[in-house]
Design an enzyme around this catalytic site. Structure first.
Site, short mmCIF file in Angstrom:
data_model
loop_
_atom_site.label_atom_id
_atom_site.label_comp_id
_atom_site.label_asym_id
_atom_site.label_seq_id
_atom_site.Cartn_x
_atom_site.Cartn_y
_atom_site.Cartn_z
NE ARG A 1 -4.30 -1.13 9.98
CZ ARG A 1 -3.31 -0.57 9.31
NH1 ARG A 1 -3.44 0.63 8.81
NH2 ARG A 1 -2.20 -1.23 9.15
NE ARG B 1 6.49 -0.55 9.97
CZ ARG B 1 5.38 -0.49 9.24
NH1 ARG B 1 5.37 0.15 8.08
NH2 ARG B 1 4.28 -1.07 9.66
CE LYS C 1 -1.96 -1.01 3.95
NZ LYS C 1 -1.27 -2.29 4.23
#
Ligand code: AP5
Ligand code: MG
Length: 213
Positions: free
Chosen positions: A88, A160, A13
């Site tokens: 979401r 991350r 995305k």
């Protein structure tokens, strides 16, 4: 043009949203990036969000919605935007829809980047993100020119905190339970478009361009 990106964690995305933003001259708005920036800067919002993010859980709707609505009310969003990571949940989508309806507006396209779960875990362990500008790379598929250094700003590239395998598995479970229902939501609005996200990122983008025109 107002666009929503849908897809599992790691579907691409962010990668596609950045290309769309550049091509169509609209801002890329990522709630995940906004939260990570706040974590990095040690703000109260960042501290609160980090507790959820590190477990792969969603940040509560109330907090997320407020941040997103503030962001899209800014001047640079008046001709449209590409939302990445928002909505979401169904309640988030309903609030966005209601706010846009008040303005006589609506989402033009919801682009679902479709990648099966098997591919996701492999991708995430290879992802590296720039601490400076948020650009993303993949050590095999989309490598930086110089290892560990961002091509765009020279910043440091890191893994991350929520890309550990166990956390990724939980993010996938959360995605299926809470986010996947948005596919039906936007199908019902007549704006859902699905692209195959397993092909090369340039080919995914070509498919998206043929939808957006
Ligand atoms: P967020 O930052 O939105 O994370 P996510 O949805 O889990 O998605 P990712 O950013 O991990 O993946 P992506 O689809 O953007 O993929 P990318 O392009 O990087 O959210 C993080 C957390 O914040 C959430 O868990 C939650 O806690 C919180 N949060 C955020 N928004 C929220 C909301 N609205 N409500 C509540 N909580 C919220 O690509 C992945 C990797 O694959 C990269 O390495 C990339 O280089 C590579 N790649 C991309 N495309 C391809 C391709 N075609 N082929 C091969 N490799 C590719
Ligand atoms: Mg992302």
């Amino acid at each position: 043009m107002k666009i929503v990106m849908l897809g599992a964690p790691g579907a691409g995305k962010g990668t596609q949203a950045k290309m769309i933003a550049e091509q169509y001259g609209i801002p890329h708005v990522s709630t995940g990036d906004i939260f990570r920036m706040n974590v990095k800067n040690g703000t109260a919002l960042g501290m609160e969000a980090k507790a959820y993010m590190d477990k792969g859980e969603l940040v509560p709707d109330e907090l997320t919605v407020r941040i997103l609505l503030d962001r899209v009310a800014q001047e640079d969003c008046k001709n449209g935007y590409v939302l990445d990571g928002f909505p979401r949940t169904i309640p988030q989508a309903e609030v966005l829809d209601a706010e846009l309806t008040k303005l006589g507006d609506a989402i033009d396209y919801a682009i679902n980047v479709d990648v099966p779960d098997e591919n996701i875990i492999r991708r995430m362990s290879g992802r590296r993100a720039c601490v400076g500008c948020g650009a993303t790379y993949h050590i095999v598929h989309i490598p930086p020119k110089k290892e560990g250094i961002c091509d765009k700003c020279g910043g440091e590239l890191i893994l991350r905190d929520d890309d550990k395998e166990e956390t990724v598995k939980n993010r996938l479970n959360v995605y299926h339970a809470q986010t996947q229902p948005l596919i039906d939501f936007y199908t019902g609005k007549g704006v859902l478009k699905t692209v195959d996200g397993t092909v090369d990122s340039a080919d995914v983008f070509a498919a998206i361009k043929s939808i957006l025109g």
